[in-house]
Design a protein around this motif. Structure first.
Motif, mmCIF file in Angstrom:
data_model
loop_
_atom_site.group_PDB
_atom_site.id
_atom_site.type_symbol
_atom_site.label_atom_id
_atom_site.label_comp_id
_atom_site.label_asym_id
_atom_site.label_seq_id
_atom_site.Cartn_x
_atom_site.Cartn_y
_atom_site.Cartn_z
ATOM 1 N N UNK A 151 -5.041 3.553 -4.232
ATOM 2 C CA UNK A 151 -5.716 2.840 -5.320
ATOM 3 C C UNK A 151 -6.935 3.622 -5.785
ATOM 4 N N UNK A 152 -7.174 3.548 -7.075
ATOM 5 C CA UNK A 152 -8.357 4.182 -7.646
ATOM 6 C C UNK A 152 -9.364 3.153 -8.148
ATOM 7 N N UNK A 153 -8.943 1.885 -8.200
ATOM 8 C CA UNK A 153 -9.820 0.796 -8.630
ATOM 9 C C UNK A 153 -9.532 -0.415 -7.745
ATOM 10 N N UNK A 200 -5.456 -4.495 -1.175
ATOM 11 C CA UNK A 200 -6.793 -4.327 -0.586
ATOM 12 C C UNK A 200 -7.594 -5.579 -0.898
ATOM 13 N N UNK A 201 -7.574 -6.533 0.042
ATOM 14 C CA UNK A 201 -8.317 -7.782 -0.141
ATOM 15 C C UNK A 201 -9.191 -8.111 1.061
ATOM 16 N N UNK A 202 -9.197 -7.231 2.074
ATOM 17 C CA UNK A 202 -10.097 -7.370 3.222
ATOM 18 C C UNK A 202 -10.598 -5.983 3.618
ATOM 19 N N UNK A 203 -11.678 -5.950 4.370
ATOM 20 C CA UNK A 203 -12.221 -4.672 4.821
ATOM 21 C C UNK A 203 -11.224 -3.925 5.699
ATOM 22 N N UNK A 263 -6.548 2.387 5.271
ATOM 23 C CA UNK A 263 -5.210 2.885 4.960
ATOM 24 C C UNK A 263 -5.068 3.186 3.472
ATOM 25 N N UNK A 264 -5.517 2.269 2.633
ATOM 26 C CA UNK A 264 -5.336 2.444 1.191
ATOM 27 C C UNK A 264 -6.146 3.610 0.654
ATOM 28 N N UNK A 319 0.832 -1.204 0.000
ATOM 29 C CA UNK A 319 0.000 0.000 0.000
ATOM 30 C C UNK A 319 0.862 1.248 0.000
ATOM 31 N N UNK A 320 1.923 1.249 0.798
ATOM 32 C CA UNK A 320 2.809 2.415 0.839
ATOM 33 C C UNK A 320 3.447 2.671 -0.523
#
Length: 432
Positions: A295-297, A280-283, A288-289, A260-261
């Motif tokens: 991320x935009x998608x 981003x694969x969990x709530x 943070x993301x 993510x960073x």
């Protein structure tokens, strides 16, 4: 007459499915890949089916959940996650929070993430059974479809013509190891399935070679959406360079950096949309993301997120924060493709065509193969998922699993690569 929705039996059938020699940054797909078919049987005589990963670490979690389900109702899908947390425990192979799932290329792997993937197969099976019992399609159980067909994207891979030593099942696709090979592959996808957008799995060759392949695709398919996914193989600096080179060509760049960073640093230096199915694969990973603008998608995946209903909730969060939504794919069969299509049909903000490996899979466990027309898959209005299990095919693929010596029961792309390059190890990240 009211159907008895009580679960009386749960059947778990691990299988090995033929997989072509598709390349990625970790290595190459094995000749066969493991999947798990879940069947939930009700007292009313209805059977629902689901599908998820079949590696040993998933089977170890699935077995106690299957044992605990009889006596519960298929309509109690809210209780699945709570029950899984109670009975599954931690898989020893997933106890390290820093472990990387090289096979799935899904980022950091934890016991919680493994449970989500297991529960997803059970939830789909329960919803399929419930829909059949009520005479309703799964999309109706999720609130009703907002589209009659779902757009899918061609999933392009660098690949060998065959597995080393003649292993696996042959196909007639041939090798794709340069821009010309990638374009030829894309033309076949467009001809045979009508796909109008194209995603290339990158991270295989030097970035300049993959930039050339994307440029060749843009020339062959002017104005059509293109994507590139190196699965976190690049440094921030390399990611920014590629983003500049392909600024006017790519629809989005998927997971160029592995964290993510890193993604946030790339996003801060480019106007190109960045997509992810790794960071981003969990709530719990969303705040943070999204706060960092990393991320935009988001590429949703009901196997990752714990089922169709969680995927619908993810879509609502993305809509709230103005983040685009698409759908990730891993090697899967028709049960999972049907489930993907049902949840994609109910999400208003499906902003991009979905990924699917399905055209690469020559084998299936359902009676009638799902067919893409004009790059789209029609949403079934039949009860449940709208697919039926072919028991002969299921038995044959299960027999292959039983006869395997253990080499294929856990996906390992690096191990598969060693059949061609004996000294191969998965490259460190970033690779370039």
């Amino acid at each position: 007459m009211t159907q008895d929705l009580t679960i009386t039996e749960v059947r778990l059938t691990p299988i090995l499915v033929a997989d072509p020699p598709l390349l990625n940054t970790q290595g190459v797909h094995q000749p066969y890949t493991p999947r798990l078919v879940v069947e939930v049987v009700t007292a009313g005589g209805v059977t629902g089916v689901g599908e998820t990963y079949g590696d040993t670490k998933y089977l170890d979690l699935a077995a106690p959940l299957a044992d605990a389900l009889p006596g519960r109702r298929v309509s109690d899908v809210n209780g699945l996650h709570r029950l899984a947390a109670l009975v599954c425990g931690d898989s020893p192979e997933a106890s390290g929070a820093d472990a990387v799932d090289a096979g799935g290329l899904r980022g950091v792997q934890t016991a919680d993430k493994l449970r989500l993937s297991v529960v997803s197969g059970f939830e789909v099976a329960c919803l399929d059974a419930l829909g059949k019992a009520l005479g309703l399609p799964v999309h109706a159980l999720l609130g009703g479809k907002v589209r009659d067909a779902v757009d899918y994207s061609a999933y392009l891979f660098y690949r060998w013509a065959a597995h080393p030593g003649g292993a696996g099942e042959p196909d007639d696709w041939g090798a794709a190891l340069d821009p010309a090979g990638v374009v030829a592959q894309a033309r076949r996808f467009a001809r045979d399935y009508g796909f109008a957008s194209f995603k290339l799995k990158g991270g295989v060759f030097e970035p300049d070679e993959e930039i050339a392949a994307v440029r060749a695709l843009a020339e062959a398919f002017p104005g059509q959406p293109l994507r590139l996914d190196p699965n976190g193989a690049w440094s921030v600096e390399t990611s920014l360079r590629v983003a500049r080179e392909l600024a006017d060509i790519l629809e989005y760049l998927e997971d160029p950096a592995s964290t993510t960073a890193g993604m946030a640093q790339v996003a801060a230096g480019t106007e190109m949309a960045l997509a992810t199915n790794m960071c981003v694969t969990t709530f719990a990973e969303i705040p943070e993301a999204f706060a960092a603008g990393a991320v935009q998608v988001v590429l949703s995946d009901h196997h990752y997120w714990g089922g169709l209903r969680n995927t619908r909730e993810l879509a609502a969060i993305c809509r709230t924060f103005g983040v685009g939504l698409s759908m990730h794919s891993n090697t899967h069969l028709g049960i999972s493709l049907a489930a993907m299509t049902h949840v994609a049909a109910v999400v208003p903000n499906l902003d991009y065509a979905c990924d699917s490996h399905y055209p690469w899979q020559s084998e299936d466990v359902i009676t009638e193969r799902l067919e893409f027309k004009d790059g789209r898959l029609a949403v079934s209005d039949l009860p449940g998922l709208g697919v039926e299990l072919d028991r002969g095919r299921l038995a044959r693929l299960h027999r292959r699993w039983l006869e395997d010596d253990g080499a294929m029961r856990d996906r390992d792309d690096a191990a598969a690569m060693r059949a061609a390059e004996p000294g191969w190890t998965a490259p460190p990240v970033p690779r370039w």
